[in-house]
Design an enzyme around this catalytic site. Structure first.
Site, PDB file in Angstrom:
ATOM      1  N   GLY A  11       0.810  -1.220   0.000  1.00  0.00           N
ATOM      2  CA  GLY A  11       0.000   0.000   0.000  1.00  0.00           C
ATOM      3  C   GLY A  11       0.841   1.266   0.000  1.00  0.00           C
ATOM      4  CD  GLN A  12      -0.199   7.405   0.408  1.00  0.00           C
ATOM      5  OE1 GLN A  12      -1.171   7.250   1.149  1.00  0.00           O
ATOM      6  NE2 GLN A  12       0.235   8.601   0.053  1.00  0.00           N
ATOM      7  CE1 TYR A 142      -9.327   5.030   6.658  1.00  0.00           C
ATOM      8  CE2 TYR A 142      -9.618   7.317   7.278  1.00  0.00           C
ATOM      9  CZ  TYR A 142      -8.788   6.255   7.008  1.00  0.00           C
ATOM     10  OH  TYR A 142      -7.432   6.425   7.075  1.00  0.00           O
ATOM     11  CB  ILE A 172       0.342   9.965   3.957  1.00  0.00           C
ATOM     12  CG1 ILE A 172      -0.068   9.703   5.406  1.00  0.00           C
ATOM     13  CG2 ILE A 172       1.813   9.658   3.742  1.00  0.00           C
ATOM     14  CD1 ILE A 172       0.674  10.506   6.441  1.00  0.00           C
TER      15      ILE A 172
HETATM   16  N1  SER Z   1      -5.887   9.799   3.830  1.00  0.00           N
HETATM   17  C1  SER Z   1      -7.075   9.297   4.462  1.00  0.00           C
HETATM   18  C2  SER Z   1      -8.270   9.532   3.624  1.00  0.00           C
HETATM   19  O1  SER Z   1      -8.332  10.560   2.995  1.00  0.00           O
HETATM   20  C3  SER Z   1      -7.266   9.946   5.790  1.00  0.00           C
HETATM   21  O2  SER Z   1      -6.589   9.256   6.757  1.00  0.00           O
HETATM   22  O3  SER Z   1      -9.147   8.727   3.617  1.00  0.00           O
END
Ligand code: SER
Length: 320
Positions: A11-12, A142, A172
């Site tokens: 993953g990233q 989420y 990130i």
């Molecule tokens: N980068 C994530 C998102 O945008 C946030 O933690 O879902």
């Protein structure tokens, strides 16, 4: 010497974290766990790789036993925007996966890092200078998985002594592996589009401030927290960490300093905008600074120079 398993290594974050962990702890001591997409290139060649689906406790257990794992970085997750269209999958990966990691960590005495997120906030959270301990009533699936994850991780620590630790990552920004399905992804895509086409259509509106961080700081945050003296940790799951806060206008203006013909227009995506509006504009990360020495090295100016250089090099070589 540590023996580490990274779940979600392609993953990233996982793809870069795994390589950095191998540099610090030795190539053979860091297992790249992957589900359906096999690691390639350096990630595959520099050390062991094993199929580890976070939702499959037997696979986690086998690898933990085989490699005598003592530390797990559990990075498997479905990001915020995709989670809204696949809530059950977001729960199964985020919480099913975490429960498996917690159980295995308890049984085999592993330390466990599982990222939380700015997505764990919402629903009454103060959005400016967001405190470490505050209201967390997120409105996304989420976010629900992240708050639940924080609670479960603290529960396993207090109840069973499992060494669980976590940071609330902001968006990130990186140039190795693209993120997918997140609300903050625009701040990565903008650099790629600036280099490739000189244009970017932004899905979030002017004035949408969000916390962000460059990948080298994100990796340091995870490793430094896992290395921190446990007696200094008042908090565990999870620490606010941030490196910068900007809105689309500010990042666009920074790119324009280097690519004067760059043009950004807006086509606001209502779902992403609603999610972003519920997240902090800027977090207070003083507890992380005080309890384990968090101190990011990258700001927007420095990051932009690096991002544009790396992505331009890749573009010139026909890699993107
Ligand atoms: N980068 C994530 C998102 O945008 C946030 O933690 O879902």
């Amino acid at each position: 010497m540590k023996n580490i398993l990274v779940i979600g290594s392609v993953g990233q974050i996982g793809s870069e974290l795994t390589l950095e962990l191998r540099k610090r702890y030795g190539n053979n001591n860091v297992v790249a766990g992957f589900r359906s997409t096999k690691p390639v290139g350096e990630l595959l060649e520099s050390g062991p790789a094993e199929i580890v689906d976070a939702t499959n406790i037997d696979q986690i257990t086998e690898v933990v036993k085989k490699y005598k794992i003592d530390t797990i970085y559990n990075l498997a997750a479905i990001l915020s925007a995709v989670g809204e269209s696949k809530p059950l999958a977001a729960w199964n990966v985020g919480i099913g996966g975490l429960m498996n990691c917690l159980e295995v960590s308890h049984e085999y005495n592993c330390a466990l890092f599982t990222p939380s997120s700015i997505g764990a906030f919402g629903g009454g959270t103060p959005l400016d200078n967001t405190p470490q301990d505050t209201i967390q009533r997120p409105q996304t699936m989420y976010g629900v998985t992240k708050v639940t994850g924080e609670l479960l991780s603290d529960y396993y620590h207090k109840r069973f002594g499992v060494d669980t630790r976590s940071v609330r990552y902001p968006g990130i920004i990186s140039n190795v592996t693209l993120p997918g399905g997140g609300t903050t992804d625009y701040a990565v895509e903008i650099y790629y589009e600036a280099v490739k086409t000189g244009k970017f259509v932004c899905p979030l509106g002017k004035g949408t401030f969000l916390d962000m961080m460059y990948m080298p700081d994100a990796i340091d945050a995870a490793i430094d927290l896992m290395e921190a003296d446990p007696t200094k940790l008042v908090h565990r799951n999870s620490f606010n960490v941030t490196a910068m806060s900007f809105d689309p206008e500010i990042i666009s203006a920074e790119i324009k300093k280097h690519l004067p013909s760059f043009e950004m227009t807006y086509n606001v995506e209502p779902m992403k905008q609603a999610i972003a509006n519920s997240w902090p504009n800027n977090m207070d990360d003083s507890c992380a600074r005080k309890e384990w020495g968090w101190n990011p090295k990258w700001n927007l100016e420095k990051m932009t120079v690096d991002m544009l250089k790396v992505i331009s090099d890749k573009h010139a070589k026909g890699l993107i």
